[in-house]
Motif scaffolding. Structure first.
Motif, short mmCIF file in Angstrom:
data_model
loop_
_atom_site.label_atom_id
_atom_site.label_comp_id
_atom_site.label_asym_id
_atom_site.label_seq_id
_atom_site.Cartn_x
_atom_site.Cartn_y
_atom_site.Cartn_z
N GLN A 1 0.83 -1.21 0.00
CA GLN A 1 0.00 0.00 0.00
C GLN A 1 0.86 1.26 0.00
O GLN A 1 0.41 2.32 -0.41
CB GLN A 1 -0.90 0.01 1.25
CG GLN A 1 -1.76 -1.23 1.41
CD GLN A 1 -2.80 -1.37 0.33
OE1 GLN A 1 -3.20 -0.38 -0.27
NE2 GLN A 1 -3.22 -2.59 0.05
N ARG B 1 -15.32 4.62 -13.82
CA ARG B 1 -14.34 3.71 -13.24
C ARG B 1 -14.17 2.45 -14.08
O ARG B 1 -13.05 2.05 -14.40
CB ARG B 1 -14.76 3.32 -11.82
CG ARG B 1 -13.78 2.36 -11.16
CD ARG B 1 -14.34 1.73 -9.90
NE ARG B 1 -13.40 0.75 -9.37
CZ ARG B 1 -13.28 -0.48 -9.82
NH1 ARG B 1 -14.03 -0.89 -10.84
NH2 ARG B 1 -12.39 -1.31 -9.30
N VAL C 1 -10.66 1.36 -15.91
CA VAL C 1 -9.97 0.14 -15.46
C VAL C 1 -9.82 -0.84 -16.61
O VAL C 1 -8.77 -1.47 -16.78
CB VAL C 1 -10.75 -0.51 -14.29
CG1 VAL C 1 -10.19 -1.89 -13.97
CG2 VAL C 1 -10.69 0.37 -13.05
N LYS D 1 -6.26 -2.31 -17.97
CA LYS D 1 -6.04 -3.75 -17.99
C LYS D 1 -5.63 -4.22 -19.38
O LYS D 1 -4.72 -5.06 -19.53
CB LYS D 1 -7.30 -4.47 -17.55
CG LYS D 1 -7.14 -5.98 -17.37
CD LYS D 1 -8.40 -6.60 -16.80
CE LYS D 1 -8.22 -8.10 -16.58
NZ LYS D 1 -9.44 -8.72 -16.01
N SER E 1 -0.83 -6.67 -9.89
CA SER E 1 -2.23 -6.75 -10.29
C SER E 1 -2.71 -5.43 -10.90
O SER E 1 -2.04 -4.41 -10.82
CB SER E 1 -3.09 -7.08 -9.07
OG SER E 1 -3.02 -6.02 -8.13
N GLN F 1 -5.18 -3.79 -9.74
CA GLN F 1 -5.41 -2.90 -8.59
C GLN F 1 -4.15 -2.12 -8.24
O GLN F 1 -4.20 -0.92 -7.98
CB GLN F 1 -5.87 -3.72 -7.39
CG GLN F 1 -6.06 -2.90 -6.12
CD GLN F 1 -6.50 -3.75 -4.95
OE1 GLN F 1 -7.34 -4.62 -5.08
NE2 GLN F 1 -5.89 -3.52 -3.79
N ARG F 2 -3.00 -2.82 -8.23
CA ARG F 2 -1.74 -2.15 -7.93
C ARG F 2 -1.40 -1.14 -9.02
O ARG F 2 -0.90 -0.04 -8.74
CB ARG F 2 -0.62 -3.19 -7.79
CG ARG F 2 0.73 -2.59 -7.42
CD ARG F 2 0.66 -1.84 -6.11
NE ARG F 2 1.94 -1.32 -5.70
CZ ARG F 2 2.11 -0.46 -4.71
NH1 ARG F 2 1.08 -0.04 -4.03
NH2 ARG F 2 3.31 -0.03 -4.38
N LEU G 1 -3.45 0.57 -10.81
CA LEU G 1 -4.29 1.75 -10.59
C LEU G 1 -3.69 2.64 -9.51
O LEU G 1 -3.67 3.88 -9.64
CB LEU G 1 -5.69 1.32 -10.17
CG LEU G 1 -6.61 0.75 -11.26
CD1 LEU G 1 -7.91 0.26 -10.64
CD2 LEU G 1 -6.89 1.78 -12.32
N LYS H 1 -6.80 1.23 -2.54
CA LYS H 1 -7.76 1.06 -3.63
C LYS H 1 -8.81 2.16 -3.59
O LYS H 1 -9.20 2.70 -4.64
CB LYS H 1 -8.43 -0.32 -3.51
CG LYS H 1 -9.49 -0.59 -4.54
CD LYS H 1 -10.16 -1.93 -4.31
CE LYS H 1 -11.30 -2.17 -5.30
NZ LYS H 1 -11.97 -3.46 -5.05
N GLU I 1 -9.70 4.89 -6.57
CA GLU I 1 -11.04 5.06 -7.14
C GLU I 1 -11.50 6.51 -7.01
O GLU I 1 -12.17 7.04 -7.91
CB GLU I 1 -12.02 4.11 -6.47
CG GLU I 1 -11.76 2.65 -6.83
CD GLU I 1 -12.73 1.70 -6.15
OE1 GLU I 1 -13.43 2.16 -5.21
OE2 GLU I 1 -12.78 0.52 -6.54
#
Length: 566
Positions: free
Chosen positions: A176, A246, A250, A254, A264, A266-267, A269, A278, A282
């Motif tokens: 994080q 969003r 995303v 991807k 990932s 998520q990472r 982003l 996260k 967002e």
């Protein structure tokens, strides 16, 4: 410790004795030199002498000396104390081990943490559990094959790291922290360990994750992974997407990520938004897309016709009032001209303006505020229920040119609050995603304009509330929570296009922008879902896509019920 080694240690540290004394000792012969002594498992100095005594008693020929002398002869020393040490080592060497090998020990050991102290405690516990009576120090040396306890413990630490499993996954580890300092990395790991109820400490987890025997090496490996995770796997440069929300952003990221990316989506982003969570990523995307939508031209209901200016008119219209709902006539001259229901200049003007707005602003701009009652919807759906047909000649409803005073719209639902026969009513609704940047949300008032003013009033002549006494407070069009309970409703969705370009700026952060003149195009279509043109089915689709909450769906289902209760 080997028997020969023990003898060497003795020779190196024993007191100097006279040559004659040593020679007399060497001339004597140990009675047990060729006998296998049955050592007891404890191998203490006391039990060693007892074992020798028992062995002497078992000889066929009596031994001329006692167990003390025999011990010195067997050990090759005149010092009884040293002899006992040497024989104790011999006992341990020849005695059956508590564990067959180090792998057998690893299977029975319950490692709490992989530190020197931790493995020593685990080793002692394992010996106790196995009923082992050996000296811990001797046993650990024999088991590991090491010459000293320090090296033996290192070997057990290595076994611990191989045997014990990490609470987290190295490959799936998500940092994080936006910076890869050792302290920040360990803080991240500790937080994730707490969520997993991990029983060992952070240092052990770091070594288990990296399969490193030393903590410094583990920290280096974790920092290398963190730094790799901070390197973006996308190279967004003038990448065009349709709309900005969003899910769309995303999906574009991807698709642009390299196949060998070490982290990932998520990472990714978090890296591209400079976020540490996260949720923050967002929020960044939401603000970025909000900026995109702010560049799109906006209009309001007041831009449709001069009569709509002032705010109260639109609110009254959706409540079922104004001349639009009370008059009976066609909106288009020439559609079905007759003297019974002549069209007024005002009505004709409003009709022409509605058509012009439908073909221009409703399809190219984003409609802003509407009626106050509709602006405050708690759930993502609006429904209109029309109770009258004011227009003839359009093949909708039962308004005729000579009989339209109390005409009904085309019936498409049941009003659940009315028992027995009821007048025909027609319900039609719109629904949208909870994400304010989703096009269905941004253009929900465009959709409402199309459904209420253009498609139903202008095109079909459907107006007025449902005029049922039990629903006298219900508006003609309103938020779903304010509408009467019905069995079903038709549905219109918007399909929009807006070119949005993604880039990464000089600071490595994601940006989004529209064209200099935004090219928004809005189309209105029957809802596509498991059952087309069905509001309930479309709401179900939004729920399955996680675009609305379960709570919103439950509220909707309490109003549009499918089958009215008996």
């Amino acid at each position: 410790m080997q028997f020969s080694t023990a003898i060497s240690l003795f020779l190196a540290g024993a007191s100097v004795v006279s040559a004659s004394t040593l020679r007399n000792t060497q001339e004597q012969s140990a009675c047990l030199k060729d006998v296998a002594i049955d050592w007891t498992s404890t191998c203490t100095r006391g039990t060693v002498l007892g074992d020798i005594d028992e062995a002497l008693k078992g000889l066929e020929v009596a031994c001329p000396h006692n167990n003390r002398e025999e011990a010195k002869l067997l050990a090759g020393t005149i010092n009884f104390g040293v002899a006992k040490q040497i024989l104790q080592a011999k006992c341990l060497d020849e005695n059956e081990p508590c564990f067959e090998d180090i792998e057998a020990f690893a299977e029975s050991a319950d490692f709490k943490n992989c530190t020197n102290a931790g493995v020593a405690d685990s080793f002692a516990t394992a010996l106790d559990d196995a009923g082992c009576l050996h000296n811990n120090r001797k046993e650990i040396l024999r088991l590991t094959g090491m010459d000293n306890v320090a090296d033996a413990k290192k070997e057990l630490v290595a076994v611990c790291l191989v045997t014990r499993k990490a609470c987290l996954s190295f490959d799936d580890l998500v940092f994080q922290t936006p910076v890869c300092t050792p302290a920040a990395i360990l803080e991240d790991i500790e937080a994730q360990m707490l969520a997993k109820s991990c029983v060992h400490d952070t240092r052990t987890e770091a070594k288990l994750l990296t399969k490193m025997e030393s903590f410094p090496d583990a920290k280096k490996a974790l920092r290398a992974k963190c730094q790799a995770d901070l390197t973006p796997c996308t190279n967004l440069a003038n990448v065009d997407i349709n709309l900005c929300d969003r899910n769309t952003v995303v999906r574009a990221i991807k698709q642009d990520m390299s196949e060998d990316c070490a982290h990932s989506v998520q990472r990714e982003l978090m890296i591209l938004t400079g976020a540490s969570s996260k949720k923050d990523a967002e929020s960044y995307i939401a603000a970025m897309c909000d900026g995109v939508w702010s560049e799109v031209e906006t209009t309001t209901f007041e831009d449709i016709d001069p009569d709509f200016v002032g705010g109260d008119f639109v609110s009254e219209y959706y409540e079922g009032g104004t001349f639009l709902n009370s008059e009976t006539s066609n909106f288009r001259r020439g559609l079905d001209d007759n003297e019974n229901y002549p069209i007024s200049d005002q009505t004709q003007r409003v009709g022409e303006n509605i058509v012009a707005f439908r073909n221009d602003e409703a399809a190219t701009t984003m409609m802003g505020t509407g009626a106050e009652s509709i602006n405050r919807c708690e759930n993502q759906a609006i429904m209109c229920c029309f109770g009258r047909d004011r227009q003839s000649g359009d093949d909708n409803g039962n308004c005729d040119s000579d009989d339209c005073d109390d005409a009904d719209p085309g019936d498409n639902t049941d009003l659940c609050s009315v028992a027995g026969d009821e007048d025909d009513i027609h319900c039609h609704g719109v629904a949208w995603a909870a994400d304010n940047n989703d096009a269905t949300s941004r253009m929900r008032l465009n959709n409402l304009f199309f459904v209420s003013l253009f498609d139903h009033m202008y095109t079909r002549g459907y107006v007025g509330d449902i005029n049922a006494p039990a629903n006298s407070a219900a508006p003609m069009c309103g938020c779903i929570e304010d509408m009467p309970v019905v069995s079903r409703a038709d549905c219109t969705q918007i399909d929009a296009e807006l070119t949005v370009t993604l880039n990464i700026d000089a600071d490595g952060l994601l940006t989004a922008a529209t064209q200099e003149e935004p090219d928004l195009q809005v189309n209105f279509n029957a809802c596509r879902a498991e059952t087309n043109n069905d509001l309930a089915s479309y709401v179900e689709k939004l729920a399955n896509q996680k675009k609305i909450s379960t709570e919103m769906k439950d509220v909707f289902s309490s109003i549009v019920v499918g089958t009215c209760p008996a």
